[in-house]
Structure formats: structure tokens, C-alpha cells
Enzyme design. Sequence first.
Site, PDB file in Angstrom:
ATOM      1  N   GLY A  17     -49.642 -40.430  15.113  1.00 40.73           N
ATOM      2  CA  GLY A  17     -49.244 -39.538  14.010  1.00 40.73           C
ATOM      3  C   GLY A  17     -50.142 -38.336  13.806  1.00 40.73           C
ATOM      4  O   GLY A  17     -50.262 -37.849  12.672  1.00 40.73           O
ATOM      5  N   THR A  18     -50.733 -37.803  14.887  1.00 41.95           N
ATOM      6  CA  THR A  18     -51.554 -36.602  14.661  1.00 41.95           C
ATOM      7  C   THR A  18     -50.675 -35.386  14.324  1.00 41.95           C
ATOM      8  O   THR A  18     -51.099 -34.510  13.580  1.00 41.95           O
ATOM      9  CB  THR A  18     -52.488 -36.283  15.856  1.00 41.95           C
ATOM     10  OG1 THR A  18     -51.704 -36.000  17.013  1.00 41.95           O
ATOM     11  CG2 THR A  18     -53.442 -37.429  16.139  1.00 41.95           C
ATOM     12  N   ASN A  19     -49.468 -35.340  14.856  1.00 45.96           N
ATOM     13  CA  ASN A  19     -48.550 -34.261  14.444  1.00 45.96           C
ATOM     14  C   ASN A  19     -48.188 -34.404  12.968  1.00 45.96           C
ATOM     15  O   ASN A  19     -48.118 -33.420  12.233  1.00 45.96           O
ATOM     16  CB  ASN A  19     -47.277 -34.275  15.302  1.00 45.96           C
ATOM     17  CG  ASN A  19     -47.422 -33.444  16.562  1.00 45.96           C
ATOM     18  OD1 ASN A  19     -47.420 -32.223  16.510  1.00 45.96           O
ATOM     19  ND2 ASN A  19     -47.576 -34.123  17.695  1.00 45.96           N
ATOM     20  N   MET A 110     -40.442 -42.557  19.381  1.00 45.95           N
ATOM     21  CA  MET A 110     -40.095 -42.899  20.765  1.00 45.95           C
ATOM     22  C   MET A 110     -38.770 -43.661  20.869  1.00 45.95           C
ATOM     23  O   MET A 110     -38.645 -44.611  21.645  1.00 45.95           O
ATOM     24  CB  MET A 110     -41.242 -43.706  21.391  1.00 45.95           C
ATOM     25  CG  MET A 110     -42.523 -42.934  21.496  1.00 45.95           C
ATOM     26  SD  MET A 110     -42.301 -41.399  22.453  1.00 45.95           S
ATOM     27  CE  MET A 110     -43.994 -40.845  22.606  1.00 45.95           C
ATOM     28  N   LEU A 113     -31.932 -41.179  19.032  1.00 41.10           N
ATOM     29  CA  LEU A 113     -31.008 -41.311  17.910  1.00 41.10           C
ATOM     30  C   LEU A 113     -29.592 -41.206  18.461  1.00 41.10           C
ATOM     31  O   LEU A 113     -29.311 -40.334  19.291  1.00 41.10           O
ATOM     32  CB  LEU A 113     -31.279 -40.208  16.883  1.00 41.10           C
ATOM     33  CG  LEU A 113     -32.662 -40.301  16.221  1.00 41.10           C
ATOM     34  CD1 LEU A 113     -32.994 -39.019  15.464  1.00 41.10           C
ATOM     35  CD2 LEU A 113     -32.739 -41.505  15.279  1.00 41.10           C
ATOM     36  N   ASN A 132     -37.297 -32.010  17.315  1.00 37.70           N
ATOM     37  CA  ASN A 132     -38.201 -32.851  18.102  1.00 37.70           C
ATOM     38  C   ASN A 132     -39.251 -31.962  18.752  1.00 37.70           C
ATOM     39  O   ASN A 132     -38.985 -30.810  19.072  1.00 37.70           O
ATOM     40  CB  ASN A 132     -37.422 -33.595  19.196  1.00 37.70           C
ATOM     41  CG  ASN A 132     -38.319 -34.543  19.976  1.00 37.70           C
ATOM     42  OD1 ASN A 132     -39.168 -35.229  19.398  1.00 37.70           O
ATOM     43  ND2 ASN A 132     -38.162 -34.587  21.291  1.00 37.70           N
ATOM     44  N   HIS A 134     -41.629 -32.005  22.134  1.00 43.58           N
ATOM     45  CA  HIS A 134     -41.773 -32.720  23.404  1.00 43.58           C
ATOM     46  C   HIS A 134     -42.969 -32.157  24.172  1.00 43.58           C
ATOM     47  O   HIS A 134     -43.116 -30.939  24.274  1.00 43.58           O
ATOM     48  CB  HIS A 134     -40.490 -32.593  24.236  1.00 43.58           C
ATOM     49  CG  HIS A 134     -40.578 -33.375  25.494  1.00 43.58           C
ATOM     50  ND1 HIS A 134     -40.516 -34.753  25.511  1.00 43.58           N
ATOM     51  CD2 HIS A 134     -40.801 -32.993  26.777  1.00 43.58           C
ATOM     52  CE1 HIS A 134     -40.669 -35.177  26.749  1.00 43.58           C
ATOM     53  NE2 HIS A 134     -40.849 -34.132  27.537  1.00 43.58           N
TER      54      HIS A 134
HETATM   55  C1  GAR Z   1     -46.942 -36.065  21.003  1.00 38.38           C
HETATM   56  O1  GAR Z   1     -47.600 -35.580  22.154  1.00 38.38           O
HETATM   57  C2  GAR Z   1     -45.463 -35.759  21.073  1.00 38.38           C
HETATM   58  O2  GAR Z   1     -45.174 -34.536  21.672  1.00 38.38           O
HETATM   59  C3  GAR Z   1     -44.987 -36.895  21.932  1.00 38.38           C
HETATM   60  O3  GAR Z   1     -45.675 -38.016  21.450  1.00 38.38           O
HETATM   61  C4  GAR Z   1     -46.962 -37.603  20.991  1.00 38.38           C
HETATM   62  C5  GAR Z   1     -47.170 -38.146  19.608  1.00 38.38           C
HETATM   63  O4  GAR Z   1     -48.484 -37.930  19.201  1.00 38.38           O
HETATM   64  N1  GAR Z   1     -43.563 -37.066  21.838  1.00 38.38           N
HETATM   65  C6  GAR Z   1     -42.829 -37.479  22.858  1.00 38.38           C
HETATM   66  O5  GAR Z   1     -43.293 -37.774  23.947  1.00 38.38           O
HETATM   67  C7  GAR Z   1     -41.342 -37.578  22.576  1.00 38.38           C
HETATM   68  N2  GAR Z   1     -40.611 -37.758  23.773  1.00 38.38           N
HETATM   69  P1  GAR Z   1     -48.882 -38.111  17.668  1.00 38.38           P
HETATM   70  O6  GAR Z   1     -48.351 -39.486  17.252  1.00 38.38           O
HETATM   71  O7  GAR Z   1     -50.385 -38.088  17.690  1.00 38.38           O
HETATM   72  O8  GAR Z   1     -48.270 -36.992  16.901  1.00 38.38           O
END
Ligand code: GAR
Length: 249
Positions: A17-19, A110, A113, A132, A134
Site C-alpha cells: 500500500g505505498t501508493n 491483484m 474485476l 489502475n 501498472h
Molecule cells: C505497484 O508497483 C503497482 O503498480 C503494482 O503493484 C504495486 C503495489 O505496490 N500493481 C500491479 O502490478 C497491478 N497489476 P504498493 O502496494 O506498495 O502500492
Amino acid sequence: MVYEKRLKLAIFISGSGTNLQSLLDRSSDGRLSADVLFVISDRGDAYGLERAKRYGVPSYIVDYRKHIDSFRHVSDRIERWRLGYRQAEAEMLEIFKRYEVDYIVLAGFMRLLTPYFLENFKTEEGVFRVLNIHPALLPAFPGMHGYEDTFHYGCRWGGVTVHFVDEGEDTGPIIAQAVYPIFPGDNLEDVRKRGLTLEYEIYAQCINWLASGMVDIEKIEKGKPKVTIKDPNYKDIIQKWIALAFGKI
Ligand code: GAR
């Protein structure tokens, strides 16, 4: 779809969940024109749930695994997954009844939907109100391992993409992309770190563009809706992302 207001977001996560953290921080200090109404995780052990709690944002665990396992009597694996996903999505739609959400923001969620869920968020322009991020330069390297795939392929440039979600896997209309260099001697963690720094910046920018009505969506008879950013500062913003990718800011 013109907003000149703070958007109301639901954020979906599966992990660290850093985003999510970046969006919560930016929402609270004014850099993001949006509020996070609630968070959904498809697993109970996602660290992002802690991050939501620290900000006092309600979170819900929609345990996909449990839903799939509740159909263990169904012998066909694909059917078991289909039924499990349907049940999980029905649980999520119940949660949405309590809120008025402008956009769903997938931040490391991950799961795909399905149309059953997405149809509830369809706009006149033909996109779903679901975003999303990516970790690759789509259409290259869709799927679960964008950084790994980019790095192991030997790419000299990596990228991150923000797009509207459609029924496919990472196939929806692109809103923005940013690139970063991969230098000789970099390891996977260097690459991931460089990419994530861009992810935080580009995701917030896309949401701000949506909030200020700068995302133009043209419905096309055949094919994906076409997205154009109508920001007079577009070039400056892209240049800033490039500077950031080179560690210059
Ligand atoms: C991020 O790098 C995001 O782009 C990726 O998962 C990571 C989540 O990091 N998403 C995907 O690969 C979707 N197909 P976070 O939990 O630290 O935000």
C-alpha cells in the site's frame, strides 16, 4: 465527465500500500484534489490496511480466497473461481451502497474485476470509473510482475502506466505514462524504486487531471475510447517526470 471539485475515491489494495500511502498523504496536505472515502483489501494481511487505519479511513476486507473456498464442492476449478469472484464482487457492491464514490482507484489490487462489477461504474463516454496503475509501459508486460518482467527482459527503459480499467487484463484506455532509465549494474530493487517514485507522482497527477476536467474522453464507434489530456502545462509535467526518473528532483 467534468469535475472541478475534490473527487471521492475508493482505493483497492492487496499488499504493502505505498501508493495508498502517497495518495493519503497528498490528500491530507492538499496536493491531491480528492478524498479517500474507504479502502478495500482482498486479503486480511495487507499492510496497507494499517496505513488506512492511521489516517482514520474505514477499510473493508473482502476475502476473495474465502469466497472461492466456499465453493470447494464445485469440482471445476474455473467455475469455482467464477462463483467466488461473483460473491466477492457482490460483497463489494454492498459496501458501495453506503457511499457516493466518483472513482475506484486500484493501487496494487491483484484481482481482475469482472463485467458484473464494472458495469455499475460505466460512464456515457464508454469507460468505467475505475483507474489502475501498472508498473510497466503497457501494452508491454501486463500482469502481476511488471518490474520483474521489464528488468529480466533486459529493457533499457522501464515505465509506469495509469489507465482506465476495462474487462481485460491491463488493456484499458491509457491516461498517462512515464518512463525511467535502467542503467548497467542496476538490480531489480533499483528499478522498482525508480519506478515507484514515478508511480506516486503520475497517479496523483491523473486524479488531479480528472478532478479538474482535463481528461477528455472520446467515444469511438469501434475500438477503445480515446483519452486526451487537455492541460496547458502538459509538456512541463512530462519533463518534470523525466527529471524525477533521473533523480534530478
Ligand atoms: C505497484 O508497483 C503497482 O503498480 C503494482 O503493484 C504495486 C503495489 O505496490 N500493481 C500491479 O502490478 C497491478 N497489476 P504498493 O502496494 O506498495 O502500492
